[in-house]
Design an enzyme around this catalytic site. Structure first.
Site, mmCIF file in Angstrom:
data_model
loop_
_atom_site.group_PDB
_atom_site.id
_atom_site.type_symbol
_atom_site.label_atom_id
_atom_site.label_comp_id
_atom_site.label_asym_id
_atom_site.label_seq_id
_atom_site.Cartn_x
_atom_site.Cartn_y
_atom_site.Cartn_z
ATOM 1 N N PRO A 185 76.214 65.839 38.219
ATOM 2 C CA PRO A 185 76.860 65.547 36.940
ATOM 3 C C PRO A 185 75.947 64.725 36.041
ATOM 4 O O PRO A 185 75.279 63.796 36.489
ATOM 5 C CB PRO A 185 78.097 64.739 37.360
ATOM 6 C CG PRO A 185 78.364 65.140 38.772
ATOM 7 C CD PRO A 185 77.022 65.410 39.371
ATOM 8 N N GLU A 186 75.915 65.087 34.768
ATOM 9 C CA GLU A 186 75.126 64.359 33.792
ATOM 10 C C GLU A 186 76.072 63.597 32.866
ATOM 11 O O GLU A 186 77.270 63.506 33.126
ATOM 12 C CB GLU A 186 74.201 65.323 33.053
ATOM 13 C CG GLU A 186 73.228 66.042 33.984
ATOM 14 C CD GLU A 186 72.281 67.004 33.275
ATOM 15 O OE1 GLU A 186 71.966 66.768 32.090
ATOM 16 O OE2 GLU A 186 71.848 67.984 33.905
ATOM 17 N N LYS B 62 74.573 58.124 33.650
ATOM 18 C CA LYS B 62 75.304 58.801 34.718
ATOM 19 C C LYS B 62 76.107 57.836 35.587
ATOM 20 O O LYS B 62 76.697 58.248 36.582
ATOM 21 C CB LYS B 62 74.325 59.581 35.599
ATOM 22 C CG LYS B 62 73.482 60.600 34.835
ATOM 23 C CD LYS B 62 72.461 61.250 35.736
ATOM 24 C CE LYS B 62 71.497 62.125 34.954
ATOM 25 N NZ LYS B 62 70.479 62.751 35.811
ATOM 26 N N ARG C 161 78.788 65.994 49.971
ATOM 27 C CA ARG C 161 77.399 65.834 50.418
ATOM 28 C C ARG C 161 77.013 64.376 50.659
ATOM 29 O O ARG C 161 75.909 64.106 51.127
ATOM 30 C CB ARG C 161 76.452 66.463 49.384
ATOM 31 C CG ARG C 161 76.698 67.961 49.223
ATOM 32 C CD ARG C 161 75.870 68.548 48.090
ATOM 33 N NE ARG C 161 76.144 69.964 47.899
ATOM 34 C CZ ARG C 161 75.724 70.686 46.868
ATOM 35 N NH1 ARG C 161 74.989 70.109 45.918
ATOM 36 N NH2 ARG C 161 76.018 71.961 46.757
ATOM 37 N N ARG D 262 54.520 57.132 26.601
ATOM 38 C CA ARG D 262 54.651 57.676 27.955
ATOM 39 C C ARG D 262 53.454 58.526 28.375
ATOM 40 O O ARG D 262 53.052 58.539 29.523
ATOM 41 C CB ARG D 262 55.929 58.519 28.078
ATOM 42 C CG ARG D 262 57.196 57.737 28.302
ATOM 43 C CD ARG D 262 57.136 56.940 29.588
ATOM 44 N NE ARG D 262 58.423 56.345 29.903
ATOM 45 C CZ ARG D 262 58.815 55.150 29.512
ATOM 46 N NH1 ARG D 262 58.003 54.427 28.748
ATOM 47 N NH2 ARG D 262 59.995 54.669 29.828
ATOM 48 N N ARG E 254 62.379 71.662 40.802
ATOM 49 C CA ARG E 254 63.571 72.252 40.201
ATOM 50 C C ARG E 254 63.130 73.395 39.296
ATOM 51 O O ARG E 254 62.095 73.992 39.520
ATOM 52 C CB ARG E 254 64.349 71.187 39.418
ATOM 53 C CG ARG E 254 65.059 70.184 40.316
ATOM 54 C CD ARG E 254 65.790 69.119 39.531
ATOM 55 N NE ARG E 254 64.888 68.084 39.045
ATOM 56 C CZ ARG E 254 65.280 67.000 38.395
ATOM 57 N NH1 ARG E 254 66.571 66.820 38.140
ATOM 58 N NH2 ARG E 254 64.415 66.096 37.978
#
Length: 301
Positions: free
Chosen positions: A2-3, A61, A122, A174, A284
């Protein structure tokens, strides 16, 4: 996982069902669910009993239920902090209903009404009771107090205290790929793999675009895209690809029907018709349109 939109949907449900209610008792059925609570399950349960839940809050989150001791009515000094992980669910319902197969923690309230259950197949999610500390991230419009374990994470793009200029400056510093930066919770919280792909598609930016080459206008466009797509997802209950993400009533969200990039490999781009491309990214996937989001000459992964 979930975000931000999915967690906010759950927070809103908890606000309706838990605010102002006094906790009678808590039962830990699986110690892994409270593994981050270093004092152990018994201490976790003991620190919840007798506390009154104030309005649930969220950053990125994470969500938390501020806890007040009824005895003195003082400002909350602690909170029940929750992270749903891959499959965590916070569910409310009649206290005498059948226990879920993967029930990990159960909270009962003094009024005898709907209970609160943490269900996690999980067991990657967790609950803990944490101290609240002054919020140094969200600014004057932030939540005021935040749980100490998450005090270091950045404000999320739906917070009033989010600073777009600070986001742009940090993005430029960054020197990484823009999607990797979006997933960095110390830069901007709440954005995960799904909404990063969706925001980049809307902003027409490739996921490997070097952050140091981003212009202020591009950063503003990306931020607006992230806010728009997460706002749209929130309006329909979030994104559910399986039965593991549900709101507090056990209902799924419907935004997966509106996704423009994520999970649409080889399907036509809704803007130009070019088949959506899937690339491997940080163990991913990353989905993009080769035409609308051309790969930069100098890519950062």
């Amino acid at each position: 996982m979930p975000e931000l939109p999915e967690v906010e949907v759950v927070r809103r449900g908890l606000e309706r069902w838990t605010t102002g209610r006094a906790i009678a008792s808590a039962e830990v059925l699986h110690p892994r669910a409270v593994r981050r609570h270093e004092a152990g399950p018994a201490d976790f349960a003991g620190r919840l009993a007798g506390r009154t839940v104030l309005t649930p809050r969220r950053r990125g989150k994470y969500m938390w239920l501020p806890l007040r001791a009824d005895a003195d009515g003082a400002e909350p000094g602690e909170a029940l902090l929750a992270h749903l992980g891959m499959s965590g669910q916070l569910l409310v319902g009649e206290p005498d209903r059948e226990r879920e197969k993967h029930l990990r923690v159960r909270v009962e309230f003094g009024d005898g009404g709907h209970d609160l259950r943490f269900v996690d197949q999980r067991t990657f999610g967790h609950l803990m009771v944490a101290d609240l500390v002054p919020d140094a991230v969200g600014g004057p419009d932030g939540p005021g107090l935040v749980p100490e374990p998450i005090a270091h994470i950045a404000a999320d793009p739906l917070e009033k205290g989010f600073d777009p200029d600070a986001f742009y400056r940090a993005l430029r510093r960054r020197k990484t790929g823009v999607k990797r930066a979006l997933l960095d919770q110390s830069l901007i919280s709440g954005v995960g793999n799904i909404y990063a792909d969706e925001a980049l598609w809307r902003a027409r930016l490739h996921w490997a675009r070097p952050t140091e080459t981003m212009t202020r206008a591009e950063a503003a466009r990306l931020l607006a895209a992230a806010q728009d797509v997460m706002g749209a997802a929130l309006a329909v209950g979030g994104t559910s690809f399986d039965s593991l993400y549900v709101n507090v009533n056990g209902e799924s969200g419907y935004f997966e029907r509106s996704l423009d990039a994520y999970g649409r490999r080889d399907e036509p781009c809704r803007r130009c018709g070019t088949p959506i491309r899937r690339d491997e990214f940080m163990n991913r996937s990353s989905y993009s349109c080769p035409t609308c989001q051309p790969r930069p000459r100098r890519a950062r992964y």
